[in-house]
Design an enzyme around this catalytic site. Structure first.
Site, PDB file in Angstrom:
ATOM      1  N   HIS A  77       0.863  -1.186   0.000  1.00 36.20           N
ATOM      2  CA  HIS A  77       0.000   0.000   0.000  1.00 36.20           C
ATOM      3  C   HIS A  77       0.902   1.239   0.000  1.00 36.20           C
ATOM      4  O   HIS A  77       1.135   1.838   1.048  1.00 36.20           O
ATOM      5  CB  HIS A  77      -0.921  -0.048   1.228  1.00 36.20           C
ATOM      6  CG  HIS A  77      -2.182   0.741   1.122  1.00 36.20           C
ATOM      7  ND1 HIS A  77      -3.411   0.262   1.518  1.00 36.20           N
ATOM      8  CD2 HIS A  77      -2.423   1.995   0.677  1.00 36.20           C
ATOM      9  CE1 HIS A  77      -4.345   1.178   1.336  1.00 36.20           C
ATOM     10  NE2 HIS A  77      -3.767   2.247   0.829  1.00 36.20           N
ATOM     11  N   ASN A 137      -2.554  -2.543  -3.387  1.00 37.22           N
ATOM     12  CA  ASN A 137      -3.629  -1.552  -3.338  1.00 37.22           C
ATOM     13  C   ASN A 137      -3.589  -0.645  -4.566  1.00 37.22           C
ATOM     14  O   ASN A 137      -2.545  -0.056  -4.879  1.00 37.22           O
ATOM     15  CB  ASN A 137      -3.502  -0.668  -2.093  1.00 37.22           C
ATOM     16  CG  ASN A 137      -4.668   0.298  -1.969  1.00 37.22           C
ATOM     17  OD1 ASN A 137      -5.812  -0.120  -1.792  1.00 37.22           O
ATOM     18  ND2 ASN A 137      -4.412   1.590  -2.102  1.00 37.22           N
ATOM     19  N   GLU A 138      -4.714  -0.561  -5.244  1.00 41.70           N
ATOM     20  CA  GLU A 138      -4.929   0.390  -6.339  1.00 41.70           C
ATOM     21  C   GLU A 138      -3.757   0.466  -7.316  1.00 41.70           C
ATOM     22  O   GLU A 138      -3.065   1.499  -7.397  1.00 41.70           O
ATOM     23  CB  GLU A 138      -5.226   1.780  -5.768  1.00 41.70           C
ATOM     24  CG  GLU A 138      -6.512   1.840  -4.980  1.00 41.70           C
ATOM     25  CD  GLU A 138      -6.815   3.233  -4.432  1.00 41.70           C
ATOM     26  OE1 GLU A 138      -6.049   4.180  -4.716  1.00 41.70           O
ATOM     27  OE2 GLU A 138      -7.837   3.369  -3.732  1.00 41.70           O
TER      28      GLU A 138
HETATM   29  C1  FCB Z   1      -7.450   5.711  -1.438  1.00 38.13           C
HETATM   30  C2  FCB Z   1      -6.159   5.112  -0.924  1.00 38.13           C
HETATM   31  C3  FCB Z   1      -5.979   5.295   0.567  1.00 38.13           C
HETATM   32  C4  FCB Z   1      -6.333   6.690   0.973  1.00 38.13           C
HETATM   33  C5  FCB Z   1      -7.705   7.039   0.479  1.00 38.13           C
HETATM   34  C6  FCB Z   1      -8.190   8.386   0.900  1.00 38.13           C
HETATM   35  O1  FCB Z   1      -7.444   5.833  -2.816  1.00 38.13           O
HETATM   36  O2  FCB Z   1      -6.108   3.738  -1.206  1.00 38.13           O
HETATM   37  O3  FCB Z   1      -4.655   4.946   0.901  1.00 38.13           O
HETATM   38  O4  FCB Z   1      -5.370   7.556   0.537  1.00 38.13           O
HETATM   39  O5  FCB Z   1      -7.715   6.982  -0.931  1.00 38.13           O
END
Ligand code: FCB
Length: 488
Positions: free
Chosen positions: A120, A165-166
């Site tokens: 992350h 994550n993302e």
């Molecule tokens: C998401 C992220 C997280 C945080 C939120 C507000 O996109 O995964 O870490 O920054 O936004």
């Protein structure tokens, strides 16, 4: 407000956070610098750095107690790679492993299901220095060594794994539009390579996990959380469709299935997968984890500023689970949901704690989330609000995403009204957590934590996972699926 069904509803709920954004303790107990630490150290400033963040590392007992007192049944956290491994893929740091062992054991003692994110944002600086980090194909092998350490050390107690994550935000903001460290590259080609490698990393982690740990992996459920914006009105071939296909099709179907020549999933072409890569990736998402914040195409009173992100109209979280379930037919997890109240509405700490607008938002959003189960019959396993604590949000602490206020100076915690609202709402909604385990460890036993199971080099030692916390390892996933089928 939408009506809430009175029959028991099978869903876990809780909060999330990430190591970078919450832990602090950036150079404590053997932790090495990640790319953020190194960047701000070189800049010579700690003002916008995550060095302290919410000090979750030192206040873990207090924070998990708050979580338990709120009645949460799930918690999403990430592992700091540079806390558990030295020199990117080198020796294990026993103190790092011990910290997460303690956290996991405490969560289980509280009957809170851990959702472990492997990555992350916080790449070890040594991965960046030695091979160029996400800009290099070498990230794949390095990640696999790291992931194996996590599976070997925590896999006897953790069942739910989020690999990266993302990837879109990670690759874009590191590679194409650098907005956070390492801030070294800016080409679309590197971005696409990073995206492809993210899919391959996920596929390889799952494949290796299933091959190497045949018994434990029967309990393990994997996903790769992506950030999606709901688009209203939804129409076929919209950006919603294209993003979905680009983000999740590989781990479910093995490839991006929209016709790239005709409908282009993205503005530049993804790097194609070989047949072997498609075979590898297919079937590696046991569930779909989705971060949903914003809705495009509708207003969100009283925030009338169309440029405000996120647009918190809750139609997105209401509709997204069914949209994804219809396509992928695997359980869904809302792995992030929430918003930050505009600073203009929080002029002092009393306003922050009262967080009136967030309360209003949850009053609308929380019942709508449950409708995904009660009306749409979607197996929605868990809803994880972002975030537990006010925390570090890329170069700033001013966006207060937390449901627990963290005082900037003394780091004291105060539960906000929104968290109290969620506690009461979910207690009254008669939720049953799908993650039923037997014989959770006692709080006393777990509070002592356990040492790492391995202390040598990662590659050589990440071979056996030993139950160091006494937690039950009863599979929860199949149980939860069975419960959800009742609603189908
Ligand atoms: C998401 C992220 C997280 C945080 C939120 C507000 O996109 O995964 O870490 O920054 O936004």
């Amino acid at each position: 407000m939408a009506a809430v069904a009175q029959q028991p509803i099978s869903m876990a709920w809780g909060f999330g956070g990430s190591a970078l954004q919450t832990e602090g303790a950036w150079n404590v107990d053997g932790k090495e610098p990640d790319v953020f630490d190194a960047y701000y150290t070189n800049l010579g400033t700690s003002v916008k750095a995550p060095f302290i963040a919410a000090d979750h590392y030192h206040r873990i007992d207090e924070d998990l107690k708050i979580l338990a007192d709120l009645g949460a049944t799930a918690y999403r956290f990430s592992i700091s790679w540079s806390r558990v491994l030295k020199n990117c893929t080198g020796e294990i740091n026993p103190q790092g492993i011990a910290f997460y062992n303690k956290m996991i054991n405490q969560l289980l003692a509280y009957k809170i299901e851990p959702f472990l994110t492997m990555y992350h944002w916080d790449l070890p600086q040594t991965c960046q220095d030695s091979f160029g980090g996400w800009a290099s194909d070498k990230i794949v092998d390095a990640f696999l060594v790291y992931a194996d350490v996590l599976l070997a050390n925590f896999g006897d107690r953790v069942n739910y794994w989020l690999t990266i994550n993302e990837p879109r935000a990670n690759c874009d903001m590191c590679m194409m539009n650098p907005k956070f460290p390492p801030m070294t590259t800016n080409t679309p080609e590197l971005y696409m390579k990073c995206m492809k490698n993210s899919h391959l990393i996920h596929g390889n982690v799952v494949k290796n996990a299933r091959a190497k740990y045949p018994a434990l992996s029967k309990n393990w459920k994997f996903s790769i959380p992506q950030i999606m914006e709901w688009v209203e009105p939804q129409s076929d071939g919209s950006s919603l469709d294209k993003q979905t296909q680009w983000f999740y099709d590989p781990c479910v179907f093995g490839d991006v299935t929209c016709n790239l020549d005709v409908t282009k999933c993205v503005t530049i072409d993804p790097v194609p997968f070989t047949q072997a890569e498609k075979d590898l990736m297919k079937g590696t998402c046991d569930f779909i984890a989705v971060n949903v914040y914003s809705t495009v195409g509708v207003s969100a009173d009283p925030i009338s500023d169309p440029t405000y992100w996120p647009n918190p109209n809750p139609i997105g979280p209401r509709k997204m689970p069914k949209f994804l379930y219809d396509r992928y037919k695997v359980p869904i997890v809302l792995s992030e949901i929430g918003f930050h109240v505009p600073n203009s509405m929080e002029n002092n700490i009393q306003d922050v704690i009262k967080d009136t607008y967030r309360v209003q938002w949850w009053q609308e959003a929380a019942p709508l989330v449950l409708e995904a189960i009660t009306v749409d019959k979607v197996p929605l396993l868990a809803m994880l609000a972002w975030s537990l604590l006010d925390n570090y949000e890329f170069n700033t602490y001013s966006l207060r995403w937390g449901h627990v206020a963290v005082d900037c100076k003394f780091l004291t915690r105060t539960v906000k009204d929104s968290a109290k609202y969620l506690k009461d709402f979910f207690a009254n909604a008669t939720l049953i957590s799908p993650f039923v385990r037997t014989a959770a460890p006692s709080a006393t036993a777990s509070a002592t934590g356990s040492g790492p199971t391995n202390t040598g080099s990662a590659a050589a030692t990440a071979t056996t996972a030993k139950n160091s916390g006494g937690a039950a390892t009863v599979a929860a996933g199949l149980t939860s699926l069975a419960i959800f089928l009742l609603f189908a």
